[in-house]
Enzyme design. Structure first.
Site: not given
Lengths: 234, 234, 234, 234
Positions: B96, B121, B230, B98
């Protein structure tokens, strides 16, 4: 050895945090710290680049703005600090910067609206933008009057300086304060980040609403309320 | 020596990546990593600055949000992490932040539209912005409800948390997850970069269309499909 | 010891410049350098973080896109590089990034208009944005077709790849090239800076005109014309 | 040993400040410093990357633009510097950059409006944007004419180069000057910061007014007036 050695050291370190946090270019800012018992504060000397600053160059000033100790002239904003320390008896640190996004809002003459929890974690109101000062205040004792402009802007909105520890002075730049120099510095960085986020949010969605009251209250209270549970100390 | 030594070390390193990647200011974020066998996760202590963090300060919590080991109070967002670990049984890391642009979109209450291959992607959908929570959820067990708000926002859009490893919580900020803490950190940085690119694209051309489906499918599949080519590992 | 030691070293150093110049996040980009005599090029391995890259991990590929030497799988964009080397016989370096402002213009599906001398010092045209590829090209041999999309976008505008060493692929990101890997890297940084300046100029003044032809010609010629006088070498 | 050793050293250090202050990418800028007694100035050699620059590579040029000493070709902008030194007899330093926000305003062909005290601390006027040059000036002796364009733009607005130490050349980029090379460098950084702040302010509030005259006067005078009290030296 000066009796203010420690106070100067704290003022020195607080000032040095401003360029470290990218809040000042050259000499565009200053931090001060107060000793409430001796009724003085320590502040950056005027116009000295941060890379040349050292604890010995810090100036000691009383709450009427008179120099008590120091070889150098104190910051040109010293009288503003003095007025705030004199009127708000429990603050111990003040910071003034021209940080980019905060100053942009001040130049736009707009309050920074509370748009998210990042803001609400620190205050429950829009960050006020004091109107530009009246001409007679500018032409009078400008820096003293800047202090009164800040105090009156909070009064006019019925805000306490204990709840709202930051303000923009219209067409000028941010001022922040707190119960320590460290807290005042912290508040300057928070103001700048919140100013940038609010700017971007309104560019993305000009109709984005202010944060609703329940969220404002919740985020404020979990950090600062009686039952706060953020951090290690409450 | 704690049996959770290694888990704490991973949590510590994952948290330290957040300031390194410019995703957090001060303490505005947290990372956790789960041990699925022991049914616990390791998370940052609340309000501790990153420069003071060390592996020993990491807190161990079970999937019901109870502290299992640790001297310090865990992150105030711990209950949100716990709810997500409990309901999504294959994720092992949650982050988490900000971060500036991600938070700006959350404050704008807008999904981040998929506008290019950088986004495709990593996921084939707009990055959802969960609506701000209802007042009774906010006033109740706020952090637990934040977890449910995230889970329900994916459900409402018929999205799987395995395909969409990132979300915005309206008026709040981003959450990301993955099958490792490293992947969750990676997703936070991707979200921030994609958020910035989408912001700029819409400033340049407000009528810019979403990415067309063939390109979405192609870029996703070359990285994540059965015939992915990839990277070094498929 | 490989006969391609030196080529790999150049490719390694060119790739490492991309994060140094803030042009890539994680693995979002790649640089290659060609050896025209041996008809091969050296390119970054796919999905390897820059901090783990070393010269030995670089892959050698021929102009038809076949791996000639290397333990690792080459960049997923290798076929695009191969097509460009095959068709443009005098280029020796290619760079692909998802740099923020360049990608934002690509996502906006807009050419970057030539608005100042910073741009004109490097090319006399708007930086073209190739349209997003047709569905059959995407669903076919995607990376090969990306090469043709670039070649055809220049042809459609009657531009030479020697005069215009940079392009945006619509909804995707920038590609640049040059007569050395170093020049291709340089062009990627120029594109990003010019992309940012044009973005800001149009935000300040949406009606700002393109640069006038006399200035375009003057700045190009003082750097690249027969009587060039910029730099030390003409 | 050259008699210009010290002058070259100052020019070297002033040029190196430009990348340190994030004002130039690659070779997009140059600083010079004048010796008024010997009637020469020291300037960066053309096209040399800053990381390869050293004091010995600096070129000495007279005020008619003739090379006096130096192995390398001087900056392609040398004639512009020469014209300014010749006409403005008290300046001792000139800096030219393509700094991002300053250049964006130049490309927008707009003066940078004075919107706050950050600007007023340095000059009392909008930062002028000289119009793009006429075609015959561009096709003639371009760099000499750039010097005259700057001089005439100030004259047309009745501004003194002593009060206004910075200008934008339309569609090109900023030029700054001062009574030392250090001051000219400082002015370039101030221009860039003020350019960014004005840009942001007008994005936040397109109707934001210019700074009022009393504030302009006050901030200028406290730094530069007869009774200036900013800094340590007045």
């Amino acid at each position: 050895m000066s009796e203010f050695e420690e106070l100067k050291e704290v003022a020195y370190r607080s000032n040095m945090r401003l360029p470290e946090l990218d809040l000042v270019l050259f000499t565009f800012g200053n931090a001060s710290v107060a000793d409430r018992e001796r009724e003085v504060f320590a502040i950056k000397p005027s116009g000295v680049p941060y890379e040349e600053l050292n604890p010995a160059s810090i100036v000691i000033v009383d709450f009427d703005g008179n120099v008590v100790e120091g070889e150098m002239r104190p910051s040109s904003d010293t009288q503003t600090h003095a007025v705030l320390y004199k009127h708000w008896e429990n603050i111990k640190g003040i910071v003034h910067t021209h940080s980019t996004y905060g100053t942009a809002w001040a130049q736009a003459q707009k309050d920074i609206p509370i748009m998210g929890t990042t803001h609400a974690d620190h205050l429950t109101n829009d960050i006020p933008c004091a109107p530009p000062m009246a001409d007679d205040m500018i032409e009078g004792d400008y820096e003293v009057q800047t202090g009164y402009q800040i105090i009156n802007a909070l009064k006019d909105r019925d805000l306490s300086h204990e709840e709202v520890e930051m303000i923009l002075v219209g067409n000028h730049a941010p001022f922040t304060w707190g119960d320590s120099a460290q807290k005042a510095v912290y508040n300057s960085a928070v103001l700048e980040e919140v100013a940038k986020m609010a700017y971007l949010s309104l560019q993305i969605n000009p109709d984005a609403p202010r944060l609703k009251d329940t969220l404002i209250k919740k985020h404020w209270e979990r950090k600062h309320g009686d039952d706060a549970y953020y951090g290690q100390e409450n």
